[in-house]
Write an enzyme that holds these catalytic residues in place. Structure first.
Site, PDB file in Angstrom:
ATOM      1  N   ASP A  29       0.834  -1.208   0.000  1.00  0.00           N
ATOM      2  CA  ASP A  29       0.000   0.000   0.000  1.00  0.00           C
ATOM      3  C   ASP A  29       0.863   1.250   0.000  1.00  0.00           C
ATOM      4  O   ASP A  29       0.504   2.269   0.571  1.00  0.00           O
ATOM      5  CB  ASP A  29      -0.924  -0.011   1.221  1.00  0.00           C
ATOM      6  N   ALA A  30       2.017   1.175  -0.648  1.00  0.00           N
ATOM      7  CA  ALA A  30       2.966   2.290  -0.624  1.00  0.00           C
ATOM      8  C   ALA A  30       2.734   3.233  -1.797  1.00  0.00           C
ATOM      9  O   ALA A  30       3.597   3.420  -2.651  1.00  0.00           O
ATOM     10  CB  ALA A  30       4.395   1.771  -0.654  1.00  0.00           C
TER      11      ALA A  30
END
Length: 519
Positions: free
Chosen positions: A382-383
């Protein structure tokens, strides 16, 4: 025929020994102007990112505008030096840059929201032109003006040497300004303070130029008066905090905001990085408040306890903390690029209440490379900085292979992507699926939103074992988390096909995002 009288020299008539201070000043002015240019350019990115995202297009617009402005200034400065070379002229150039630099943060505050209505490409270009075109041109004019003056200190007998010396000092200054900004200033000072400090330095150089030119009182007093006025405006002008903002901080990577709404026991607290919300939780209970955050539970469909998990990108630490609450014996790691986000998590998002959650500051790919043989049952990717920017090195075949190498045999990789599922705006999802298939034989896709033709949170579940039978089992009660998540499953025949495989060598993620936003 009698010779025409020679024009008055722009250098004060003094002995050669007395010209040394002028040479030193000219060298210092070019060195510090080069440094100031890079400080202004790199710091300006922190003004553009909250409006347009920290994407490659923001940086391309910023760098391109500075280069064009600097080129125009170089041409104009050379013409000006031929017509009227003088230390006082150089002083006015420096004074002009200083006063405009004082105003840059204020102009960004006043007019930034209007430019933010522009697109992903034209918005950053136009705003960069508005903020930096004139200061960049004036900085570009300093070098050719200084070359002319430096040459005159040796009676124009060493023009090549003068050009080489000034060019060298300007380039060295740019190098120092780049390293100073990246390794020190942005990590220790606010953006407004950096602009004000740079402007003060340029203003001091302008005053010194007037003093060396022999015009001490008149010119210097005007410059100081204008500078004080501009400095006060630049230093005191600040944006009115948005409603609900309880914390705001400028880090090296982001403008960090913590936003709270509602009242106890239903206070919702969100983490906003630049222009997008990156996560949230109930401030009283720690419960998750954003729909996509619940999809880490897909790893639980195998009905086995999660013993280890890694989250790539911290968000508001809601998901790692819920894993730790659900599986108290599990070790949960978080790879977060920005150390200030980790500090914010400790202060506002209950991170210190979860001793089994270990936050690691640094790039996720580097963290995986240096983690040795450690493996996780769940890795959640989820970067991403909203829909405007996906780190290309975290969206390539090589990175996904690295992820695969650090999964346990029954482990799963869950990934959050902002994309449409079908239609013209599904190109990003098509590319991600094509790339993941190069590494993982089994993929399942879930659309968090309802409409399939608009960008939304899309969750991809990747594994080396077939989970389709578990997902096809719809025998869960309607109010269970399994039923809520599985009803958003997208059948394979409805998924986009023929996507581009992303690699470290060729990764058009930014171009695909731009096309999706412009459609």
């Amino acid at each position: 025929m009698p010779k025409a009288p020679s024009p008055a020299s722009p250098i004060p008539a003094q002995g050669s020994a007395h010209l040394l201070p002028i040479r030193l000043f000219l060298g210092a002015a070019c060195f510090l102007s080069g440094a100031s240019m890079m400080v202004i350019e790199i710091s300006a990115a922190r003004l553009l990112s909250p409006l347009f995202g920290n994407s490659v297009y923001t940086w391309t617009a910023l760098i391109g505008v500075i280069l064009i402005a600097f080129s125009v200034g170089g041409y104009w400065g050379g013409r000006l030096a031929d017509k009227r070379a003088g230390l006082d002229v150089l002083g006015w150039l420096l004074a002009g840059v200083a006063i405009l630099t004082f105003f840059i943060p204020a102009l960004s505050t006043w007019f930034g929201p209007s430019f933010a209505k522009g697109g992903l490409i034209d918005g950053p270009v136009m705003f960069s032109l508005f903020l930096l075109a004139v200061p960049g041109a004036l900085l570009g004019a300093i070098s050719p003006a200084a070359v002319r003056l430096y040459s005159l200190t040796s009676s124009d007998s060493h023009i090549g040497g003068a050009a080489g010396t000034i060019s060298m000092l300007g380039s060295l200054g740019s190098f120092v300004g780049t390293f100073l900004s990246g390794f020190f200033l942005l990590g220790n000072f606010g953006v407004r303070s950096i602009f004000v400090g740079t402007a003060v330095l340029l203003l001091a150089l302008a005053v010194l130029a007037f003093i060396l030119s022999g015009k001490r009182l008149a010119q210097s007093s005007k410059v100081i008066a204008f500078g004080l006025g501009a400095g006060l405006i630049g230093a005191l002008t600040s944006a009115t905090p948005a409603e609900g903002v309880i914390y705001e901080h400028e880090s090296f990577y982001h403008r960090i905001q913590v936003i709270e709404e509602g009242v106890s026991p239903n206070r919702r607290r969100f983490l906003k990085l630049d222009s997008t919300y990156e996560g949230g939780m109930n401030a009283d209970t720690g419960a998750l408040v954003m729909d996509y955050q619940h999809y880490w539970r897909l790893a639980m469909l195998q009905e086995r306890p999660i013993q280890s998990a890694l989250f790539i990108g911290a968000g508001a630490f809601g998901m790692p903390e819920e894993v730790s609450r659900t599986f108290p014996d599990a070790t949960v790691d978080v790879a977060e690029l920005d150390p200030e986000v980790i500090k914010t998590g400790r202060q506002f998002f209950k991170l210190d209440e979860h001793p089994k959650v270990h936050a690691h500051a640094g790039d996720a790919r580097h963290y995986l490379r240096t983690s040795g043989g450690q493996k996780w049952d769940l890795i959640f990717g989820d970067a991403y900085n909203g829909k405007e920017a996906i780190p290309a090195h975290l969206a390539s075949k090589e990175f996904f292979q690295l992820v695969s190498d650090h999964l346990t045999p029954e482990g799963v990789y869950t990934m959050n992507v902002i994309s449409a599922v079908q239609g013209d705006k599904s190109e990003l999802l098509a590319g991600m699926l094509a790339t993941l298939r190069e590494v993982f034989p089994h993929l399942e896709v879930f659309a968090v939103g309802s409409a399939r033709n608009i960008p939304q949170n899309v969750i991809i579940l990747a594994s080396h074992h077939d989970l389709s039978k578990l997902i096809a089992d719809q025998g869960f009660l309607a109010n269970t988390w399994q039923a809520r998540l599985l009803r958003t499953h997208i059948p394979r025949h409805l998924l986009p096909v023929e996507g581009q495989v992303f690699t470290d060598n060729f990764n058009p993620v930014d171009a695909i995002i731009a096309r999706g936003l412009m459609r």
